[in-house]
Enzyme design. Sequence first.
Site, PDB file in Angstrom:
ATOM      1  N   LEU A 367       0.823  -1.216   0.000  1.00  0.00           N
ATOM      2  CA  LEU A 367       0.000   0.000   0.000  1.00  0.00           C
ATOM      3  C   LEU A 367       0.851   1.257   0.000  1.00  0.00           C
ATOM      4  O   LEU A 367       0.445   2.295  -0.520  1.00  0.00           O
ATOM      5  CB  LEU A 367      -0.923   0.010   1.222  1.00  0.00           C
ATOM      6  CG  LEU A 367      -2.004  -1.074   1.280  1.00  0.00           C
ATOM      7  CD1 LEU A 367      -2.725  -1.020   2.621  1.00  0.00           C
ATOM      8  CD2 LEU A 367      -2.999  -0.917   0.138  1.00  0.00           C
ATOM      9  N   SER A 369       5.026   3.030   1.511  1.00  0.00           N
ATOM     10  CA  SER A 369       6.230   2.892   2.320  1.00  0.00           C
ATOM     11  C   SER A 369       6.764   4.269   2.627  1.00  0.00           C
ATOM     12  O   SER A 369       6.454   5.247   1.959  1.00  0.00           O
ATOM     13  CB  SER A 369       7.288   2.058   1.599  1.00  0.00           C
ATOM     14  OG  SER A 369       7.671   2.681   0.395  1.00  0.00           O
ATOM     15  N   GLY A 370       7.579   4.341   3.663  1.00  0.00           N
ATOM     16  CA  GLY A 370       8.177   5.600   4.073  1.00  0.00           C
ATOM     17  C   GLY A 370       9.221   5.328   5.124  1.00  0.00           C
ATOM     18  O   GLY A 370       9.690   4.198   5.286  1.00  0.00           O
ATOM     19  N   GLY A 371       9.612   6.382   5.877  1.00  0.00           N
ATOM     20  CA  GLY A 371      10.608   6.204   6.916  1.00  0.00           C
ATOM     21  C   GLY A 371      10.171   5.243   7.998  1.00  0.00           C
ATOM     22  O   GLY A 371      10.989   4.655   8.695  1.00  0.00           O
ATOM     23  N   PHE A 372       8.853   5.063   8.178  1.00  0.00           N
ATOM     24  CA  PHE A 372       8.333   4.173   9.210  1.00  0.00           C
ATOM     25  C   PHE A 372       8.466   2.708   8.830  1.00  0.00           C
ATOM     26  O   PHE A 372       8.533   1.831   9.678  1.00  0.00           O
ATOM     27  CB  PHE A 372       6.852   4.477   9.457  1.00  0.00           C
ATOM     28  CG  PHE A 372       6.011   4.406   8.202  1.00  0.00           C
ATOM     29  CD1 PHE A 372       5.588   3.198   7.691  1.00  0.00           C
ATOM     30  CD2 PHE A 372       5.679   5.573   7.529  1.00  0.00           C
ATOM     31  CE1 PHE A 372       4.830   3.142   6.534  1.00  0.00           C
ATOM     32  CE2 PHE A 372       4.921   5.515   6.366  1.00  0.00           C
ATOM     33  CZ  PHE A 372       4.498   4.300   5.870  1.00  0.00           C
ATOM     34  N   VAL A 375       3.789  -0.835   4.361  1.00  0.00           N
ATOM     35  CA  VAL A 375       2.429  -1.215   4.740  1.00  0.00           C
ATOM     36  C   VAL A 375       1.845  -2.083   3.632  1.00  0.00           C
ATOM     37  O   VAL A 375       1.891  -1.710   2.454  1.00  0.00           O
ATOM     38  CB  VAL A 375       1.534   0.024   4.974  1.00  0.00           C
ATOM     39  CG1 VAL A 375       0.131  -0.405   5.385  1.00  0.00           C
ATOM     40  CG2 VAL A 375       2.141   0.934   6.033  1.00  0.00           C
ATOM     41  N   ASP A 485       2.000  13.640  14.929  1.00  0.00           N
ATOM     42  CA  ASP A 485       2.181  13.611  13.466  1.00  0.00           C
ATOM     43  C   ASP A 485       0.827  13.689  12.763  1.00  0.00           C
ATOM     44  O   ASP A 485       0.551  12.916  11.845  1.00  0.00           O
ATOM     45  CB  ASP A 485       2.935  12.355  13.049  1.00  0.00           C
ATOM     46  CG  ASP A 485       3.549  12.484  11.650  1.00  0.00           C
ATOM     47  OD1 ASP A 485       3.701  13.631  11.188  1.00  0.00           O
ATOM     48  OD2 ASP A 485       3.868  11.455  11.035  1.00  0.00           O
TER      49      ASP A 485
END
Length: 656
Positions: A367, A369-372, A375, A485
Amino acid sequence: MSWQWRRRQWPSPLLLILIVLHLVSSSSAIDFLYNSFSSVTNRTDVILIEDSRVESTVISLINDSDPLSFGRVFYPQKLTIIPDPTRNPTRLSSFSTSFVFSILPDISTSPGFGLCFVLSNSTSPPNAISSQYFGLFTNATVRFNAPLLAVEFDTGRNSEVNDIDDNHVGIDLNNIESTTSVTAGYYDSVNGSFVRFNMRNGNNVRAWIDFDGPNFQINVSVAPVGVLRPRRPTLTFRDPVIANYVSADMYAGFSASKTNWNEARRILAWSLSDTGALREINTTNLPVFFLENSSSSLSTGAIAGIVIGCVVFVALIGFGGYLIWKKLMREEEEEEIEEWELEFWPHRFSYEELAAATEVFSNDRLLGSGGFGKVYRGILSNNSEIAVKCVNHDSKQGLREFMAEISSMGRLQHKNLVQMRGWCRRKNELMLVYDYMPNGSLNQWIFDNPKEPMPWRRRRQVINDVAEGLNYLHHGWDQVVIHRDIKSSNILLDSEMRGRLGDFGLAKLYEHGGAPNTTRVVGTLGYLAPELASASAPTEASDVYSFGVVVLEVVSGRRPIEYAEEEDMVLVDWVRDLYGGGRVVDAADERVRSECETMEEVELLLKLGLACCHPDPAKRPNMREIVSLLLGSPQEDLLTGLTPAAAAADSTAAHA
């Protein structure tokens, strides 16, 4: 006779002109080949910026020991892109380049970043966010004309900038959102089929870029080393708009960045020419950083004997080894659940259950993606849909502390929060399981000309939903939960288009009447309250500020920061200035203004957003007061101090 002799001795004026032009052209020509970088020196052979450095024979762009790292490398002599910028600024010259790169992550399931080949009139592009967006761009998706053009080899998928997948090639015109992109692969020169391959397994990758200036065309080919240059490019972009993003002379080079995840990015060889054919890279002896091919001097017979011996050995111990393996797997599963985990929220999914639900974390189920982390969308055996977020922690202590907070948040129950269903741990990787939100995030319905713009009644409802969810976090639970956030991309929409606040990865909890014990600034630029810049601890008031920015976003249809060539537009300041001039309704989205019969409600919400974004946190309303106002109860005291004159004073204070 003497006249004829002199005529033979002197060239014609035309010939002189041609000679001069040839000399000028030759003096500015660029034609180089680095089959190894072992002997290069900074500023003489290449320009190394920030964390980029020479390691043995290659250039490494990133420092893995730094959680926020970026690096650039440029050839020191600029390319001539526009030979005559005064008389013919749209006549562009041509060049070709080829290079070999390697991208290798520490963890295969971690978020990817990739790298860019870049043309820039500066070695330090303005407004670049150093640790994100390849170290080149801002997070804005509004393009403005400036001399910066890149070809991205992207190994991460960012849904906020409409990435097609987590393994693609794209053309970036001074913007992190690609103008055009295609999945990484090449066209087979024999049968013409498109062969996809993974750029992120450490294997050496060869790229060819042809910049055809007269035709405003860029051809990009990419293939694993060992594959001959494909006849058909992987990606072709042809558009006169290219002329808006180049200047007379530009540096050519590479750029990359990272956040908390390690992904080594190396340039192994590089060839470039603006005079004609490229000098060919010899890929035979280039280093390999994954699954190295080892040479052998053994004879064929010896190799055959070793193979037969191995087969016999495996046959003898195979069954016993299988039994031992099964036993170890059972023990590992039993040891996976440590004693400290039993303290926490008990709904623990098995890894096998989540792997089956996500088709073993397939890219087709990704779905975002990022720094976290990444998903994935999943479907459990009971056919219920879930979202699985994969988070990595380097230490067991950090994982335990994170688990303690996540387990507390797992007990949060509210209709306007994304519900956490459970979790799973596999070594240092934590998988958080949430309800799946089928309508995506709020920002996808507000910005970038969505196919179906969100009508005013739904915008109004989503604001109410988020306010009620945030009020529950601040005032309705056993502890105070500071989200830290709040932004439009963290507000998800369920099947009924109701807003739900999600992503609690940065949230902090503390007792009512207490204060959080952290002053570390986290969050997203544009949503951060101004007091956080002075190392103040996050509070309910800083969450309220972020909520106010979201309100202004939803009503205006504009992003918190819109970057421009001359001056960036900060949404809060822009709305405050309009209000100070008595024209606050001019901030409303044109689609909203055309839909509403009366602008009273629109004006009320714009004023509420400004009240929430007051520079002084003590003067911001709390979420109880905000919810009461949104539900129709009279709360004039929240807005009575917000006059145009006061707004002008606030604007001055905010810029002081």
